[in-house]
Scaffold this motif. Structure first.
Motif, PDB file in Angstrom:
ATOM      1  N   VAL A  41       0.833  -1.206   0.000  1.00  0.00           N
ATOM      2  CA  VAL A  41       0.000   0.000   0.000  1.00  0.00           C
ATOM      3  C   VAL A  41       0.867   1.254   0.000  1.00  0.00           C
ATOM      4  O   VAL A  41       0.576   2.219  -0.723  1.00  0.00           O
ATOM      5  N   LEU A  42       1.929   1.260   0.788  1.00  0.00           N
ATOM      6  CA  LEU A  42       2.822   2.417   0.822  1.00  0.00           C
ATOM      7  C   LEU A  42       3.432   2.675  -0.553  1.00  0.00           C
ATOM      8  O   LEU A  42       3.475   3.822  -1.018  1.00  0.00           O
ATOM      9  N   PHE A  43       3.903   1.634  -1.219  1.00  0.00           N
ATOM     10  CA  PHE A  43       4.437   1.806  -2.566  1.00  0.00           C
ATOM     11  C   PHE A  43       3.364   2.405  -3.489  1.00  0.00           C
ATOM     12  O   PHE A  43       3.645   3.294  -4.299  1.00  0.00           O
ATOM     13  N   ARG A  44       2.151   1.917  -3.348  1.00  0.00           N
ATOM     14  CA  ARG A  44       1.068   2.371  -4.230  1.00  0.00           C
ATOM     15  C   ARG A  44       0.775   3.854  -4.044  1.00  0.00           C
ATOM     16  O   ARG A  44       0.728   4.615  -5.026  1.00  0.00           O
ATOM     17  N   THR A  45       0.589   4.281  -2.812  1.00  0.00           N
ATOM     18  CA  THR A  45       0.202   5.675  -2.574  1.00  0.00           C
ATOM     19  C   THR A  45       1.360   6.636  -2.835  1.00  0.00           C
ATOM     20  O   THR A  45       1.164   7.706  -3.416  1.00  0.00           O
ATOM     21  N   ALA A  46       2.569   6.268  -2.417  1.00  0.00           N
ATOM     22  CA  ALA A  46       3.711   7.172  -2.561  1.00  0.00           C
ATOM     23  C   ALA A  46       4.090   7.371  -4.029  1.00  0.00           C
ATOM     24  O   ALA A  46       4.336   8.501  -4.475  1.00  0.00           O
ATOM     25  N   ILE A  47       4.135   6.285  -4.794  1.00  0.00           N
ATOM     26  CA  ILE A  47       4.500   6.397  -6.207  1.00  0.00           C
ATOM     27  C   ILE A  47       3.432   7.162  -6.980  1.00  0.00           C
ATOM     28  O   ILE A  47       3.735   8.038  -7.810  1.00  0.00           O
ATOM     29  N   ALA A  48       2.172   6.869  -6.704  1.00  0.00           N
ATOM     30  CA  ALA A  48       1.089   7.565  -7.404  1.00  0.00           C
ATOM     31  C   ALA A  48       1.102   9.054  -7.081  1.00  0.00           C
ATOM     32  O   ALA A  48       0.905   9.897  -7.973  1.00  0.00           O
ATOM     33  N   ALA A  49       1.324   9.405  -5.810  1.00  0.00           N
ATOM     34  CA  ALA A  49       1.383  10.817  -5.428  1.00  0.00           C
ATOM     35  C   ALA A  49       2.539  11.515  -6.131  1.00  0.00           C
ATOM     36  O   ALA A  49       2.402  12.655  -6.616  1.00  0.00           O
ATOM     37  N   ALA A  50       3.677  10.850  -6.198  1.00  0.00           N
ATOM     38  CA  ALA A  50       4.856  11.441  -6.856  1.00  0.00           C
ATOM     39  C   ALA A  50       4.608  11.677  -8.345  1.00  0.00           C
ATOM     40  O   ALA A  50       5.195  12.589  -8.938  1.00  0.00           O
ATOM     41  N   ILE A  51       3.744  10.886  -8.958  1.00  0.00           N
ATOM     42  CA  ILE A  51       3.414  11.074 -10.374  1.00  0.00           C
ATOM     43  C   ILE A  51       2.405  12.208 -10.557  1.00  0.00           C
ATOM     44  O   ILE A  51       2.509  13.008 -11.503  1.00  0.00           O
ATOM     45  N   LEU A  52       1.436  12.316  -9.650  1.00  0.00           N
ATOM     46  CA  LEU A  52       0.364  13.293  -9.828  1.00  0.00           C
ATOM     47  C   LEU A  52       0.777  14.724  -9.501  1.00  0.00           C
ATOM     48  O   LEU A  52       0.297  15.673 -10.147  1.00  0.00           O
ATOM     49  N   TRP A  53       1.663  14.913  -8.515  1.00  0.00           N
ATOM     50  CA  TRP A  53       2.007  16.281  -8.122  1.00  0.00           C
ATOM     51  C   TRP A  53       2.634  17.089  -9.253  1.00  0.00           C
ATOM     52  O   TRP A  53       2.268  18.270  -9.452  1.00  0.00           O
TER      53      TRP A  53
END
Length: 299
Positions: A41-53
Motif C-alpha cells: 500500500v505504501l508503494f502504491r500511494t507514494a509512487i502515485a502521489a509522486a506522479i500526480l504532483w
C-alpha cells in the motif's frame, strides 16, 4: 431526465478504465508474493502521489492553504486509501483475485446506502432499495452463507474486502461534504500524499523498512498498480466522469470482475466456485438497477 448518452469515445475510455482496474487485482496479488500488504500500500500511494504532483503543478491548479481542506485530505486518505487498500491487500493473500474483484464491486452498493443515510439529497427510493438488496444478496452468495459462519482465514479475508468497500462509501460522502471546493486532481494527489504519511510509520513498525531489492516481476507489478492503476486511472476516471456522468461511470464496476477473473485464471490458475459467479450476477443486477434512471447533477 437520464444520464448523458455515451459516445463511442466515452465507451472506449470506460472500457479502458475497466481493463486497467481489472488488471490491478492481479498486479497487487503478484507483488504480495514478495512484499507484505502494508508495504504494498505504501508503494502504491507514494509512487502515485509522486506522479500526480508534477501534473498538478504543470497545470497551475490552486493548492489548499487553510487547515480545513488539509484535514479533509488527511481523513479522505484514511477512508479512501489507507483502510480499503490495506484491508483488500491483506484479504487478497487468502482469496482469489477474481473473488476480490467481485466483492470490491459492492463499493457502489454501499456508496448508495451510506449516501442515503448521511446526505439529505440522496433519499433511499424504492428503486435504490431494490438495487441495494440485490447487491447485498449477491455479496452473501459470493462469499457463501456457511463461509460467513466459519470465521476462518478465508471468510475473514472476504469480510476484510467487504469492509474495505464500506470505507470507500464513507470516503465518497466525506469528499462531497469536505472536498467540494478542490480540483479533483489536487484532491487525488493530496489524499495520496496524506495516505503515504499515514502508511510510512505503520510500515516501519509492522513490516520494517521497505526492501528495494525486489524481483523484476514484483517491481513490474508495483509499477502497474501504482503508476497505471492508481495515478493514470485517476486522470482517466475524471475525464470519463466529465463526459459520461456519474450514472454511466458506475458501469465500470461491471467491467472489472470479468477482467480480474480472466487474468487470475490465466496467470495464477485460479478457479472460482459457481456461487461466486451467481453472486456476481446478482450484484451486477443490483448495480444495473441503481444505475438506471440516475439524474445527472446540475453544475
Amino acid at each position: 431526465m437520464t444520464s448523458p448518452t455515451l459516445s463511442a469515445r466515452a465507451w472506449a475510455q470506460l472500457a479502458l478504465l475497466g481493463l486497467i482496474w481489472g488488471g490491478s487485482f492481479l498486479a497487487i496479488r503478484t507483488a504480495l508474493d514478495e512484499i507484505p500488504p502494508l508495504t504494498s500500500v505504501l508503494f502504491r500511494t507514494a509512487i502515485a502521489a509522486a506522479i500526480l504532483w508534477p501534473i498538478v503543478l504543470l497545470r497551475g491548479l490552486p493548492l489548499p492553504r487553510s487547515p480545513r481542506p488539509l484535514i479533509g485530505l488527511l481523513v479522505m486518505g484514511l477512508l479512501n486509501n489507507v483502510i480499503p487498500f490495506s484491508l483488500m491487500a491483506w484479504g487478497q493473500m487468502y482469496i482469489p483475485t477474481g473473488l476480490t474483484s467481485i466483492l470490491n464491486a459492492n463499493s457502489a452498493v454501499f456508496g448508495v446506502l451510506v449516501a442515503a443515510l448521511l446526505l439529505a439529497d440522496e433519499r433511499l427510493t424504492l428503486r435504490k432499495t431494490a438495487g441495494v438488496l440485490l447487491g447485498f444478496a449477491g455479496v452473501v452468495i459470493a462469499i457463501g452463507p456457511t463461509q460467513l459462519l466459519a470465521l476462518d482465514l478465508t471468510s475473514l479475508a472476504q469480510l476484510a474486502v467487504v469492509a474495505g468497500t464500506l470505507s470507500y462509501a464513507f470516503a465518497g460522502v466525506w469528499a462531497r461534504k469536505r472536498l467540494g471546493g478542490l480540483p479533483p486532481l489536487v484532491s487525488a494527489a493530496g489524499m495520496l500524499t496524506a495516505s503515504s504519511l499515514i502508511m510510512l510509520p505503520l510500515v516501519l513498525v509492522m513490516d520494517g523498512p521497505p526492501r528495494l531489492a525486489l524481483s523484476a516481476v514484483t517491481w513490474g507489478a508495483i509499477a502497474y498498480y501504482a503508476a497505471v492503476a492508481t495515478a493514470l486511472a485517476y486522470l482517466l476516471y475524471y475525464r470519463v466522469l466529465a463526459v459520461a456522468g456519474s450514472g454511466n461511470v458506475m458501469l465500470v464496476t461491471l467491467l472489472i470482475p470479468p477482467v480480474a477473473i480472466t487474468l487470475g485464471a490465466l496467470v495464477r490458475d485460479e478457479t472460482l466456485a459457481p456461487t461466486a459467479y451467481l453472486g456476481f450476477a446478482l450484484l451486477a443486477a443490483g448495480l444495473t438497477v441503481l444505475g438506471s434512471g440516475r439524474r445527472p447533477k446540475r453544475v
